[in-house]
Write an enzyme that holds these catalytic residues in place. Structure first.
Site, PDB file in Angstrom:
ATOM      1  N   PHE A   1       0.787  -1.189   0.047  1.00 62.14           N
ATOM      2  CA  PHE A   1       0.078  -0.162  -0.082  1.00 62.14           C
ATOM      3  C   PHE A   1       0.996   1.212  -0.058  1.00 62.14           C
ATOM      4  O   PHE A   1       1.856   1.332   0.825  1.00 62.14           O
ATOM      5  CB  PHE A   1      -0.952   0.154   1.169  1.00 62.14           C
ATOM      6  N   ASP A   2       0.306   2.227  -0.699  1.00 64.61           N
ATOM      7  CA  ASP A   2       0.860   3.507  -0.497  1.00 64.61           C
ATOM      8  C   ASP A   2       0.292   4.142   0.644  1.00 64.61           C
ATOM      9  O   ASP A   2      -0.704   3.654   1.080  1.00 64.61           O
ATOM     10  CB  ASP A   2       0.536   4.620  -1.914  1.00 64.61           C
ATOM     11  N   VAL A   3       0.854   5.298   1.325  1.00 69.08           N
ATOM     12  CA  VAL A   3       0.182   6.001   2.195  1.00 69.08           C
ATOM     13  C   VAL A   3      -0.708   7.298   2.102  1.00 69.08           C
ATOM     14  O   VAL A   3      -1.892   7.099   2.389  1.00 69.08           O
ATOM     15  CB  VAL A   3       1.181   6.474   3.406  1.00 69.08           C
TER      16      VAL A   3
END
Length: 231
Positions: A8-10
């Site tokens: 996941f990106d944040v």
């Protein structure tokens, strides 16, 4: 394909970037008694996005971005000459306090864990700030690995940050897919690395790079449905 791991990106994938920027910028301007108009805020957003694109394209470094962001913006728009790095550090202090999740994040993370996925993070950001925000948001414990560009020494989409990431995990890129909002950073980075991706296009941006992720979704309900039925 037997996908076992999700990266996941944040920012603007898990945590709402617009809310974060609004919070941090307003608190910074209030602290210095600068007047933040809607027009000025929009100008900052556009300017800042352009700087991050230059970073992702390798035209500037993270240190350069840190020095020039507020130095140049405040000088050009308010005629104020400041120590850009000092102001950026103030801004990041406020930024680290903002942690509003996008709708559906927690339910989807809970589902993904239940389905047996290993959840990880790869973020263009500072290690302390991202870890702190994830903890404040109550989702840090969902992730078994959190890697930032500060730690790795490279930013997405640079192949070397993915090399660094996969040295920390036993699951390879062939059994991993990336879930992120950034076309230039996340989806291009994953594509160039030979890895599958799902583009979280909740801001409804144009696919100007003509990339072909596995799926494109604009909400977490759709992503949860794909996890349950497709992968």
């Amino acid at each position: 394909m037997n996908y076992q791991q999700i990266i996941f990106d944040v920012d603007d994938t898990l945590i709402d970037s617009a809310a974060t920027e609004n919070f941090a910028l307003q608190h910074l301007f209030n602290a210095h008694h600068w007047h933040l108009t809607t027009k000025l805020h929009k100008a900052y957003h556009t300017y800042n996005q352009n700087l991050w694109r230059k970073l992702e394209q390798g035209q500037i470094t993270y240190d350069e971005l840190s020095r020039i962001t507020f130095h140049d913006f405040l000088k050009n728009n308010l005629g104020i000459d400041v120590n850009g790095l000092a102001i950026m550090q103030e801004y990041r202090t406020f930024f680290a306090q903002a942690h509003q999740l996008l709708p559906g994040v927690k339910d989807t993370l809970r589902l993904a864990k239940k389905l047996g996925y290993r959840l990880t993070i790869l973020s263009n950001g500072e290690t302390f700030i991202q870890n702190h925000r994830l903890e404040l948001a109550g989702i840090k414990d969902y992730f078994s690995l959190i890697v930032t560009s500060q730690e790795a020494g490279f930013s997405k989409p640079d192949k070397r940050i993915f090399d660094y990431f996969f040295r920390q995990t036993t699951i390879g890129p062939e059994n991993t897919f990336f879930f992120g909002d950034g076309l230039q950073s996340d989806i291009l980075g994953a594509t160039n690395y030979g890895m599958a991706s799902i583009w979280f296009n909740h801001r409804h941006r144009n696919n100007v790079l003509k990339l072909q992720p596995l799926y494109e979704v604009d909400n977490y309900a759709r992503f949860a449905n794909i996890l349950s039925n497709k992968l």
